[in-house]
Design a protein around this motif. Structure first.
Motif, short mmCIF file in Angstrom:
data_model
loop_
_atom_site.label_atom_id
_atom_site.label_comp_id
_atom_site.label_asym_id
_atom_site.label_seq_id
_atom_site.Cartn_x
_atom_site.Cartn_y
_atom_site.Cartn_z
N ASN A 11 -22.58 99.98 31.38
CA ASN A 11 -21.25 100.41 31.82
C ASN A 11 -21.25 101.12 33.17
OD1 ASN A 11 -18.44 100.46 31.29
ND2 ASN A 11 -18.56 102.62 30.74
N ALA A 12 -21.97 100.57 34.15
CA ALA A 12 -21.95 101.14 35.50
C ALA A 12 -20.56 101.00 36.11
CB ALA A 12 -22.97 100.44 36.38
N GLU A 13 -20.13 102.04 36.78
CA GLU A 13 -18.86 101.98 37.50
C GLU A 13 -18.91 100.85 38.53
OE1 GLU A 13 -15.01 103.42 37.64
OE2 GLU A 13 -16.65 104.17 36.39
N GLN A 14 -20.03 100.78 39.27
CA GLN A 14 -20.28 99.66 40.18
C GLN A 14 -21.74 99.24 40.03
OE1 GLN A 14 -19.09 101.21 44.11
NE2 GLN A 14 -17.28 99.91 43.98
N LEU A 15 -21.96 97.96 39.90
CA LEU A 15 -23.30 97.40 39.88
C LEU A 15 -23.42 96.50 41.10
CD1 LEU A 15 -25.10 96.19 36.67
CD2 LEU A 15 -25.56 95.18 38.89
N VAL A 16 -24.22 96.94 42.07
CA VAL A 16 -24.28 96.25 43.36
C VAL A 16 -25.36 95.16 43.29
CG1 VAL A 16 -24.50 96.51 45.85
CG2 VAL A 16 -23.59 98.40 44.47
N GLN A 62 -23.97 90.57 23.25
CA GLN A 62 -25.18 89.74 23.26
C GLN A 62 -26.42 90.49 22.78
OE1 GLN A 62 -25.26 88.44 27.39
NE2 GLN A 62 -24.65 86.37 26.80
N PHE A 63 -26.46 91.81 22.97
CA PHE A 63 -27.67 92.58 22.72
C PHE A 63 -27.40 93.75 21.79
CE2 PHE A 63 -28.04 90.58 26.86
CZ PHE A 63 -29.32 90.03 26.84
N SER A 64 -28.41 94.11 21.01
CA SER A 64 -28.35 95.29 20.15
C SER A 64 -29.11 96.43 20.81
CB SER A 64 -28.99 94.97 18.80
OG SER A 64 -29.32 96.14 18.11
N LEU A 65 -28.57 97.65 20.73
CA LEU A 65 -29.23 98.80 21.34
C LEU A 65 -30.63 99.01 20.79
CD1 LEU A 65 -26.36 101.47 21.53
CD2 LEU A 65 -27.17 99.93 23.32
N ALA A 66 -30.86 98.61 19.56
CA ALA A 66 -32.17 98.79 18.93
C ALA A 66 -33.26 97.95 19.59
CB ALA A 66 -32.08 98.45 17.45
N GLU A 67 -32.84 96.96 20.39
CA GLU A 67 -33.81 96.07 21.04
C GLU A 67 -34.43 96.68 22.29
OE1 GLU A 67 -32.57 91.58 20.56
OE2 GLU A 67 -30.81 92.73 21.25
N PHE A 68 -33.91 97.84 22.73
CA PHE A 68 -34.31 98.40 24.03
C PHE A 68 -35.20 99.63 23.91
CE2 PHE A 68 -30.50 95.98 24.87
CZ PHE A 68 -30.80 95.34 26.07
N GLU A 69 -36.21 99.70 24.78
CA GLU A 69 -37.03 100.91 24.88
C GLU A 69 -36.20 102.06 25.44
OE1 GLU A 69 -40.65 100.44 27.10
OE2 GLU A 69 -40.98 98.42 26.28
N THR A 70 -35.39 101.78 26.48
CA THR A 70 -34.62 102.81 27.16
C THR A 70 -33.20 102.31 27.40
OG1 THR A 70 -36.61 103.57 28.32
CG2 THR A 70 -34.50 104.33 29.20
N VAL A 71 -32.23 103.16 27.08
CA VAL A 71 -30.81 102.86 27.35
C VAL A 71 -30.25 104.01 28.18
CG1 VAL A 71 -28.52 102.46 26.37
CG2 VAL A 71 -30.56 101.58 25.19
N ILE A 72 -29.60 103.69 29.30
CA ILE A 72 -28.97 104.71 30.14
C ILE A 72 -27.49 104.41 30.26
CG2 ILE A 72 -28.90 105.77 32.43
CD1 ILE A 72 -31.86 105.17 32.73
N ASP A 73 -26.69 105.38 29.89
CA ASP A 73 -25.25 105.26 30.04
C ASP A 73 -24.90 105.54 31.50
OD1 ASP A 73 -22.51 105.34 29.96
OD2 ASP A 73 -22.36 107.05 28.59
N CYS A 74 -24.42 104.52 32.20
CA CYS A 74 -24.13 104.65 33.63
C CYS A 74 -22.63 104.82 33.90
CB CYS A 74 -24.66 103.42 34.38
SG CYS A 74 -26.46 103.29 34.34
N THR A 75 -21.89 105.30 32.92
CA THR A 75 -20.47 105.55 33.10
C THR A 75 -20.27 106.51 34.29
OG1 THR A 75 -20.08 105.29 30.74
CG2 THR A 75 -18.38 106.43 32.01
N GLY A 76 -19.42 106.11 35.22
CA GLY A 76 -19.15 106.94 36.40
C GLY A 76 -20.23 106.90 37.45
#
Length: 432
Positions: A11-16, A62-76
């Motif tokens: 959920n990045a505000e902008q993904l360049v 498409q993806f489950s959070l449990a599949e990831f080593e690291t999750v970063i919330d990029c809101t804002g």
């Protein structure tokens, strides 16, 4: 049980993305149309490569959070590709802070050089330093670059000039390649200056007859891996014919041509680079109109170094003329004892203010085009599926802040990841 994926940036505000059609580089027109996704997410696989990019809701489905080593919330926040520093001299001993005052008082680069300072001062200190001392200072410099968002850096030798010291520097660079996460493009720059007591012809002969065969043998033995060859093509240093001889000898052993040219005097270096099939020519403050046309036609990148022109009070490189002519413009910090800058965000800012590049042009020049100048734009420089997961996360709602806030990168950059592995986490921001 190991996770299927290494990193989810959600959920990045902008993904360049920069570009998304497998472009090798961007010219002026393409730079105006950088690909920026809003409210988007990015997935990096366990192999370190990008597996998916898209709207947050699509990625969540498409993806489950449990599949990831690291999750970063990029809101804002904004996610950008890691910056690529296309030109540095980061292995040396003996800083030259005392010369800064001389330059401020009006001494030119060559005045300092002829007084025994400049490159020769650093050469003496580098020769006397141990390999371990050089590695420790080099490692600290790379870590500072990393904290500024640089994930790939071109690193030159060139403060040895003698074969033994040049090889010592290249071994230091090789060790960093093996031990550190940051990506390194290694450059042999034994023709950085003419050693004391030698003529340019004697130095050229020594490089061709002794240095390059030694490099070739060490590469065959797996001791070092050198990517590029560099020459300081300049009046009073290596003339055009000496430069040609050295570059052709380097090309013959498989090195990319990526050299200094047209910095202090017009030397027709750009024309030479185009003729020989160079990947890039750096500096170019004194490039000719013919040189600009030649670079464009040959798809040879111009690596512009706004820090150098700023510190030495040189004429600024003609970025606008180059862009208009269809040249592939890249950026580098030229980090060295003479231009002590680790930060590509500051380089981009100077490129915008002093060279009149736009924000989008500067970012493209420090990502996809810088990657092209190092022969890596197929794997680096943009956030595309299949490319390496090198990213910078900034704590701002618009990506432009990383250039706009001059010197503000120390507060803005929250995370840096290489191959999806978090290699820098800014605790100061996270504690706020």
């Amino acid at each position: 049980m190991s996770c299927k994926f290494r990193l989810l940036l959600e959920n990045a505000e902008q993904l360049v993305v920069i570009c998304n059609k497998e472009e090798e580089f961007l010219l002026q027109e393409g730079m105006q149309r950088l690909v920026v996704l809003e409210k988007a997410s990015l997935v990096v696989g366990s192999d370190g490569f990008i597996k998916a990019i898209g709207p947050t809701d699509v990625i969540r489905a498409q993806f489950s959070l449990a599949e990831f080593e690291t999750v970063i919330d990029c809101t804002g926040k904004c996610v950008l590709p890691g910056f690529i520093d296309a030109h540095t001299h980061p292995v040396w001993a003996g800083d030259r802070v005392h010369e800064f005052a001389m330059k401020l008082a009006g001494a030119t680069y060559m005045d300092v050089h002829q007084a025994g300072g400049g490159i020769n001062f650093t050469v003496e200190h580098t020769e006397s330093a141990s390999e371990e001392e050089l590695f420790c200072s080099f490692k600290q410099r790379l870590e500072r670059m990393l904290r500024s968002g640089t994930t790939v850096v071109e690193c030159k030798s060139g403060y040895g000039l003698k074969l033994e010291t040049e090889l010592k520097m290249l071994r230091v660079i090789e060790r960093a390649q093996r031990e550190m996460d940051i990506g390194i493009s290694s450059t042999y720059c034994g023709a950085h200056s003419v050693p004391k007591g030698k003529s340019a012809k004697e130095a050229t002969d020594d490089i061709i007859e002794h240095h390059l065969p030694a490099l070739k043998q060490m590469a065959l033995n797996g001791e070092i891996h050198v990517d590029n060859i560099d020459v300081f093509c300049e009046k009073g240093v290596f003339d055009l014919e000496s430069t040609r001889r050295i570059l052709l000898a380097g090309k013959a052993i498989g090195l990319h041509l990526n050299f200094h040219g047209d910095e202090l005097n017009p030397m027709n270096s750009a024309e030479l680079g185009a003729e020989l099939g160079a990947l890039a020519v750096s500096h170019l403050e004194e490039i000719s109109d013919e040189g600009i046309s030649a670079l464009a036609a040959a798809k040879c990148s111009a690596i512009l170094l706004p820090t150098t022109a700023y510190i030495l009070r040189l004429r600024q490189p003609r970025a606008r003329d180059m862009l208009s002519a269809g040249v592939i413009v890249s950026l580098g910090s030229d980090f060295n004892p003479n231009a002590y800058c680790f930060s590509m965000p500051m380089v981009m800012h100077l490129a915008c203010v002093n060279m009149k590049m736009s924000l989008k042009e500067a970012l493209a020049a420090a990502t996809i085009n810088a990657a092209y100048s190092l022969g890596r734009s197929h794997t680096h420089g943009s956030l595309e599926v299949g490319k390496q997961g090198d990213v910078v996360i900034i704590n701002a709602p618009r990506w432009e802040h990383v250039i706009y806030q001059f010197g503000g990168h120390q507060e803005l950059i929250e995370y840096v990841a290489i191959k999806g592995k978090i290699v820098y986490k800014n605790e100061r921001i996270l504690d706020l």
